[in-house]
Design an enzyme around this catalytic site. Structure first.
Site, PDB file in Angstrom:
ATOM      1  N   LYS A   1      94.332  28.914  95.619  1.00 38.98           N
ATOM      2  CA  LYS A   1      92.866  28.902  95.579  1.00 38.98           C
ATOM      3  C   LYS A   1      92.461  29.786  94.417  1.00 38.98           C
ATOM      4  O   LYS A   1      93.186  30.714  94.052  1.00 38.98           O
ATOM      5  CB  LYS A   1      92.302  29.435  96.889  1.00 38.98           C
ATOM      6  CG  LYS A   1      92.590  28.479  98.030  1.00 38.98           C
ATOM      7  CD  LYS A   1      91.681  28.742  99.194  1.00 38.98           C
ATOM      8  CE  LYS A   1      92.110  27.917 100.391  1.00 38.98           C
ATOM      9  NZ  LYS A   1      91.488  28.382 101.615  1.00 38.98           N
TER      10      LYS A   1
ATOM     11  N   HIS B   1      88.120  34.266  92.914  1.00 38.43           N
ATOM     12  CA  HIS B   1      86.684  34.247  92.592  1.00 38.43           C
ATOM     13  C   HIS B   1      86.047  35.614  92.810  1.00 38.43           C
ATOM     14  O   HIS B   1      86.720  36.574  93.197  1.00 38.43           O
ATOM     15  CB  HIS B   1      85.978  33.153  93.387  1.00 38.43           C
ATOM     16  CG  HIS B   1      86.172  33.270  94.865  1.00 38.43           C
ATOM     17  ND1 HIS B   1      85.643  34.306  95.602  1.00 38.43           N
ATOM     18  CD2 HIS B   1      86.852  32.490  95.726  1.00 38.43           C
ATOM     19  CE1 HIS B   1      85.979  34.141  96.859  1.00 38.43           C
ATOM     20  NE2 HIS B   1      86.713  33.063  96.961  1.00 38.43           N
TER      21      HIS B   1
ATOM     22  N   HIS C   1      86.878  37.808  95.854  1.00 40.61           N
ATOM     23  CA  HIS C   1      88.121  38.580  95.887  1.00 40.61           C
ATOM     24  C   HIS C   1      88.026  39.849  95.067  1.00 40.61           C
ATOM     25  O   HIS C   1      88.741  40.805  95.307  1.00 40.61           O
ATOM     26  CB  HIS C   1      89.289  37.736  95.374  1.00 40.61           C
ATOM     27  CG  HIS C   1      89.667  36.652  96.313  1.00 40.61           C
ATOM     28  ND1 HIS C   1      89.620  35.329  95.974  1.00 40.61           N
ATOM     29  CD2 HIS C   1      90.077  36.697  97.590  1.00 40.61           C
ATOM     30  CE1 HIS C   1      89.990  34.605  97.007  1.00 40.61           C
ATOM     31  NE2 HIS C   1      90.264  35.412  98.002  1.00 40.61           N
TER      32      HIS C   1
HETATM   33  N1  ARG Z   1      93.845  36.110 102.728  1.00 40.87           N
HETATM   34  C1  ARG Z   1      92.668  36.512 103.431  1.00 40.87           C
HETATM   35  C2  ARG Z   1      91.424  35.927 102.748  1.00 40.87           C
HETATM   36  O1  ARG Z   1      91.436  35.672 101.565  1.00 40.87           O
HETATM   37  C3  ARG Z   1      92.523  38.013 103.514  1.00 40.87           C
HETATM   38  C4  ARG Z   1      93.655  38.744 104.191  1.00 40.87           C
HETATM   39  C5  ARG Z   1      93.262  40.103 104.655  1.00 40.87           C
HETATM   40  N2  ARG Z   1      94.330  40.869 105.239  1.00 40.87           N
HETATM   41  C6  ARG Z   1      94.816  40.690 106.450  1.00 40.87           C
HETATM   42  N3  ARG Z   1      95.826  41.440 106.849  1.00 40.87           N
HETATM   43  N4  ARG Z   1      94.307  39.819 107.282  1.00 40.87           N
HETATM   44  O2  ARG Z   1      90.423  35.773 103.409  1.00 40.87           O
END
Ligand code: ARG
Length: 569
Positions: free
Chosen positions: A127, A130, A133
């Site tokens: 993905k 953006h 993030h």
């Molecule tokens: N990958 C997830 C997202 O982009 C965030 C992960 C955050 N960390 C976790 N341990 N859940 O929404």
């Protein structure tokens, strides 16, 4: 460090029955207007204990307490006891401390022996990276630096979203409409358009969803082709993210993402079962959280596949075992708050007392023109594009103002990227932000380039002072720094450690960001009012000491929010 507030508390202690120095310390306030003194004791709270009116208490204390080397004057004004510091002593002590501490000014060792795990950035593979993030990345990076500055050992984890049903969708899309050549050429962009196309086509052909489920199941079973494609998509994405991390100057100690926990969930599921926490519900396995007033936490889907929460639980247990953290911090959008509440509860129910050391640090939603960002619909503004535009604009400004600047490309990068990070870290993190090009590319007023420019201005003065400017001016005569602008700047500089502590306690980098604007404004007021490189040697030395201290504070503060402090701009 010299703490005038503590000195005043000590001065007051013998005169205030029933309260100790620490309690008095907490009662002292900074008056809204400096004409009312540097610190004030509101006597209203004492009124009950001392059984007198606040006005009477203030009057009596003012008469009884004698000024000493720390305090020049004490006044009673309608129930407040106002203290005017011995400015010269305060300035001397504060600036000397800053100059001696140097790059360590503001730091401490309160965190010695303690470990903080910070889970941040954590983009989803295939993905685009953006603006949403960016928030997780810049907040996490700043928290990392703040904790480290306070003596903690930090472990930064980029918990990549490298597992989940989206890979089934991506593989399906690739098999139907993709080609090796296109992916090699288009990289993440191509992966994103495949993903977007999947969702569009699946609206009409729901059988695609089933195909995607099968591909994901194959991936989970270790199918050779599924694995190869998955690994390839990850490598492509990581390479692209790395470019952004390099631009931002962000590093991680671990890239263990969701897939790292594939073989670590089974024991956790067994443990949940043994502890009697797993319950069946419509074919799925859940942990019931009704007593806690929360929806159930889904552990296994009816087809036996694991979920986001299952992986987070396994990851937390692994991190506790591996790092023995004192705090484990998760930086994500506020939309995930319920997710964290739920699985933190599951950890608590499993009997782990360290559940209280898990912190979700949420931030507000980023929207563009009122619409939420969404990869599926292609509604995103890519961070790389923003950073590149900001760098370009900075370069234009440099070409106009200072075309002979050495390494101008490097400086443009530091300030362009700085502008973006700074604006991201300026508001309280929980506030929603609406992305606008105008705002991000506006370098006037309360911005990163303004603070960086102020730092460079201080460097320039010190350079012009030659040898005197590079040698710390600790021997200065502080009584000469008698103006309002000088005193205000010193007061603001002395506040740095307090603000860092506050930023750490509240997990809120914006406290540092806004503090930097205060310092820059106070510095510029001083700079415009008072010549620094004067003929008068004593005055020059004292003002240079002030410039050195301000420069150090700006540099240290910029570092804490992840910005460079170029010496020439
Ligand atoms: N990958 C997830 C997202 O982009 C965030 C992960 C955050 N960390 C976790 N341990 N859940 O929404």
């Amino acid at each position: 460090m010299y703490d005038a507030k503590l000195e005043i508390s000590r001065l007051l202690t013998p005169h205030v029955a029933d309260l100790d120095t620490e309690e008095i310390y907490d009662m002292l306030e900074v008056p809204p207007n400096p004409d009312m003194g540097d610190l004030a004791l509101p006597c209203f709270k004492l009124s009950r204990i001392m059984r007198k009116s606040p006005v009477q208490i203030a009057e009596e204390l003012a008469a009884a307490i004698e000024a000493n080397e720390h305090v020049e004057r004490i006044e009673s004004v309608s129930g407040y006891l106002n203290f005017f510091l011995n400015k010269s002593k305060f300035i001397k002590e504060t600036l000397t401390h800053i100059l001696e501490a140097g790059e360590r000014y503001g730091s401490s060792d309160t965190g010695k022996g303690k470990t903080i795990v910070i889970d941040y950035s954590s983009p989803n593979i295939a993905k685009p990276f953006h603006v949403g993030h960016l928030r997780s990345t810049s907040i996490g990076n700043s928290l990392y630096r703040i904790f480290e500055f306070m003596g903690y050992r930090c472990v930064g984890i980029n918990y990549l979203g490298d597992w989940g049903t989206q890979f089934g969708k991506l593989i399906t899309a690739y098999k139907h409409w993709g080609s090796e050549e296109d992916v090699k050429k288009g990289l993440v962009d191509e992966l994103v358009s495949l993903y977007v196309r999947f969702h569009k086509e699946a609206e009409e052909k729901p059988e695609l969803e089933e195909e995607a489920r099968q591909w994901f199941a194959l991936l989970e079973q270790g199918d050779e082709e599924a694995r190869r494609l998955w690994k390839w998509f990850i490598d492509i994405s990581l390479e692209e993210y790395q470019k952004i991390y390099d631009l931002l100057g962000v590093k991680f100690d671990s890239y263990n993402g969701e897939s790292f926990y594939n073989d670590k969930m089974q024991p956790v599921i067994r443990e949940l079962e043994e502890k009697g926490l797993l319950k069946e519900s419509q074919g799925a396995m859940i942990v019931d959280l009704e007593e806690e007033g929360l929806p159930p936490c889904l552990i296994l889907k009816s087809d036996g596949s694991t979920l986001y929460a299952t992986r987070d639980i396994a990851a937390a247990i692994y991190r506790k075992k591996t790092y023995d953290f004192d705090k484990c911090i998760y930086v994500t959008g506020v939309s995930q708050s319920l997710h964290f509440k739920q699985w933190f509860k599951v950890i608590e129910k499993m009997g782990y007392d360290w559940h209280k050391d898990l912190y979700h640090v949420p931030f507000g939603t980023v929207s563009i023109g009122g619409e939420k960002l969404a990869t599926r619909t292609g509604k995103v503004v890519l961070l790389e594009e923003i950073l590149n535009k900001a760098i370009e604009k900075t370069l234009e400004i440099i070409e106009e103002k200072n075309p002979n600047l050495e390494n101008k490309h490097e400086v443009a990068k530091q300030m362009g990227v700085g502008a973006v990070i700074f604006s991201d870290l300026f508001s309280n993190r929980i506030k929603d932000v609406s992305f606008s090009w105008d705002e991000v590319l506006n370098f006037d007023g309360e911005t990163g380039p303004y603070v960086q420019y102020t730092h460079a201005r201080a460097c320039s003065v010190l350079r012009k002072a030659g040898e005197e400017g590079s040698r710390m001016q600790t021997g200065f005569d502080s009584s000469i720094l008698a103006s309002k602008e000088e005193y205000n700047l010193v007061k603001t500089l002395s506040d740095f450690p307090v603000r860092i502590k506050q930023a750490l306690d509240e997990l809120e980098p914006s406290i540092i960001t806004r503090y930097l604007v205060d310092v820059a404004q106070d510095f510029n007021r001083f700079y415009h009012e008072h010549p620094i490189l004067t003929e008068d040697r004593a005055l020059r030395s004292a003002r240079l000491a002030l410039v050195q201290a301000a420069r150090l504070t700006l540099a240290n503060g910029l570092w804490l929010i992840g910005l460079h402090a170029p010496e020439r701009v």
